[in-house]
Design a protein around this motif. Structure first.
Motif, PDB file in Angstrom:
ATOM      1  N   ALA A  18      33.812  51.422  10.231  1.00  0.00           N
ATOM      2  CA  ALA A  18      34.069  50.634  11.440  1.00  0.00           C
ATOM      3  C   ALA A  18      32.816  50.544  12.300  1.00  0.00           C
ATOM      4  O   ALA A  18      32.500  49.480  12.852  1.00  0.00           O
ATOM      5  N   ALA A  19      32.093  51.651  12.420  1.00  0.00           N
ATOM      6  CA  ALA A  19      30.861  51.657  13.212  1.00  0.00           C
ATOM      7  C   ALA A  19      29.816  50.736  12.588  1.00  0.00           C
ATOM      8  O   ALA A  19      29.081  50.033  13.292  1.00  0.00           O
ATOM      9  N   LYS A  21      30.436  48.052  10.805  1.00  0.00           N
ATOM     10  CA  LYS A  21      30.839  46.667  11.073  1.00  0.00           C
ATOM     11  C   LYS A  21      30.522  46.270  12.506  1.00  0.00           C
ATOM     12  O   LYS A  21      30.044  45.165  12.757  1.00  0.00           O
ATOM     13  N   ARG A  22      30.778  47.188  13.467  1.00  0.00           N
ATOM     14  CA  ARG A  22      30.459  46.879  14.863  1.00  0.00           C
ATOM     15  C   ARG A  22      28.967  46.641  15.039  1.00  0.00           C
ATOM     16  O   ARG A  22      28.547  45.747  15.774  1.00  0.00           O
ATOM     17  N   ILE A  25      28.119  43.259  13.737  1.00  0.00           N
ATOM     18  CA  ILE A  25      28.590  42.235  14.678  1.00  0.00           C
ATOM     19  C   ILE A  25      27.668  42.166  15.886  1.00  0.00           C
ATOM     20  O   ILE A  25      27.311  41.071  16.345  1.00  0.00           O
ATOM     21  N   ARG A  26      27.259  43.320  16.409  1.00  0.00           N
ATOM     22  CA  ARG A  26      26.347  43.332  17.569  1.00  0.00           C
ATOM     23  C   ARG A  26      25.029  42.651  17.236  1.00  0.00           C
ATOM     24  O   ARG A  26      24.506  41.856  18.028  1.00  0.00           O
ATOM     25  N   THR A  56      38.769  40.243  11.594  1.00  0.00           N
ATOM     26  CA  THR A  56      38.134  41.518  11.946  1.00  0.00           C
ATOM     27  C   THR A  56      37.414  41.413  13.286  1.00  0.00           C
ATOM     28  O   THR A  56      37.500  42.306  14.134  1.00  0.00           O
ATOM     29  N   LEU A  57      36.700  40.308  13.469  1.00  0.00           N
ATOM     30  CA  LEU A  57      35.975  40.114  14.727  1.00  0.00           C
ATOM     31  C   LEU A  57      36.940  39.998  15.897  1.00  0.00           C
ATOM     32  O   LEU A  57      36.760  40.650  16.934  1.00  0.00           O
ATOM     33  N   GLY A  60      38.578  43.215  17.190  1.00  0.00           N
ATOM     34  CA  GLY A  60      37.738  44.049  18.053  1.00  0.00           C
ATOM     35  C   GLY A  60      37.336  43.382  19.345  1.00  0.00           C
ATOM     36  O   GLY A  60      37.205  44.035  20.391  1.00  0.00           O
ATOM     37  N   LEU A  67      32.965  40.218  23.703  1.00  0.00           N
ATOM     38  CA  LEU A  67      31.899  40.539  22.754  1.00  0.00           C
ATOM     39  C   LEU A  67      30.555  40.632  23.463  1.00  0.00           C
ATOM     40  O   LEU A  67      29.781  41.571  23.221  1.00  0.00           O
ATOM     41  N   HIS A  70      30.242  43.873  25.385  1.00  0.00           N
ATOM     42  CA  HIS A  70      30.019  45.016  24.498  1.00  0.00           C
ATOM     43  C   HIS A  70      28.571  45.050  24.018  1.00  0.00           C
ATOM     44  O   HIS A  70      27.916  46.099  24.070  1.00  0.00           O
ATOM     45  N   GLU A  80      26.902  53.601  22.001  1.00  0.00           N
ATOM     46  CA  GLU A  80      28.260  53.221  22.356  1.00  0.00           C
ATOM     47  C   GLU A  80      28.958  54.251  23.242  1.00  0.00           C
ATOM     48  O   GLU A  80      30.139  54.090  23.568  1.00  0.00           O
TER      49      GLU A  80
END
Length: 212
Positions: A18-19, A21-22, A25-26, A56-57, A60, A67, A70, A80
């Protein structure tokens, strides 16, 4: 017992995935926000560039504003963890340092580090603040936090009897040096290196706050 061992392991694997993927995305979101601007960037584009499904996006980050906030928060703090800049060890070190020149050096170094990570993205928010209430709130809150942190630093120097003068005037003068726009003008428009900007910031703060 074997199941109890497997569960924590599986939890760690899921958390790591998960981290990852985040982080993807970031990275994708920041690249697009900086390249295209906030308004022109879509969540669909972010998902495609990050290599994740749109579901998924959206799970979150249900909105583009969420977004952006974040991505900006992690850019500002560097991680984070839900710890404000004012509570970070680097900032606290500047507040507790008793040597005035060392205190200014610590404050300048940390400010430059934060701006190097986050100033381009913060300027995207400032440019779009007039048309988007989320970015307007983000920009207003960010400016208020920077003013408060600058005032806290100046107050610490006064408390330790390391400078004299009107704290509000000194804090506002220091604040004017650490705004993202100034950083971007020197780093992007003038082509200064990060090291040159930090040296300039430290020497300018020393002249304003310490008179030398």
């Amino acid at each position: 017992m074997e199941d109890a061992v497997k569960r924590p392991y599986k939890s760690r694997v899921r958390a790591a995935a998960a981290a990852e993927k985040r982080a993807a995305i970031r990275t994708a979101a920041m690249d697009l926000f900086l390249q295209k601007g906030y308004s022109a960037t879509t969540l669909k584009e972010v998902a495609a560039r990050a290599g994740v499904g749109e579901r998924t996006l959206y799970d979150g980050f249900p909105t583009k504003g969420a977004l952006f906030e974040h991505v900006a928060a992690v850019a500002i703090t560097g991680d984070e963890e839900p710890v404000a800049l004012a509570d970070r060890p680097e900032f606290q070190a500047a507040l507790t340092e008793r040597d005035p020149h060392r205190a200014v050096a610590l404050y300048a170094a940390y400010s430059a580090e934060v701006l190097e990570r986050a100033a381009p993205l913060i300027n995207v928010a400032i440019e779009s603040a007039g048309a988007d209430p989320v970015l307007r709130r983000f920009s207003d809150q960010g400016a208020a936090a920077t003013r408060a942190n600058t005032r806290a630093f100046v107050d610490s120097l006064v408390k330790h009897r390391l400078l004299e003068g009107d704290p509000e005037d000194l804090a506002m003068a220091a604040f004017a040096l650490v705004v993202p726009l100034v950083h971007q003008q020197m780093r992007r428009d003038l082509g200064w290196s990060a090291q040159r900007y930090q040296r300039w910031l430290e020497s300018s703060l020393a002249r304003i706050l310490l008179g030398r």
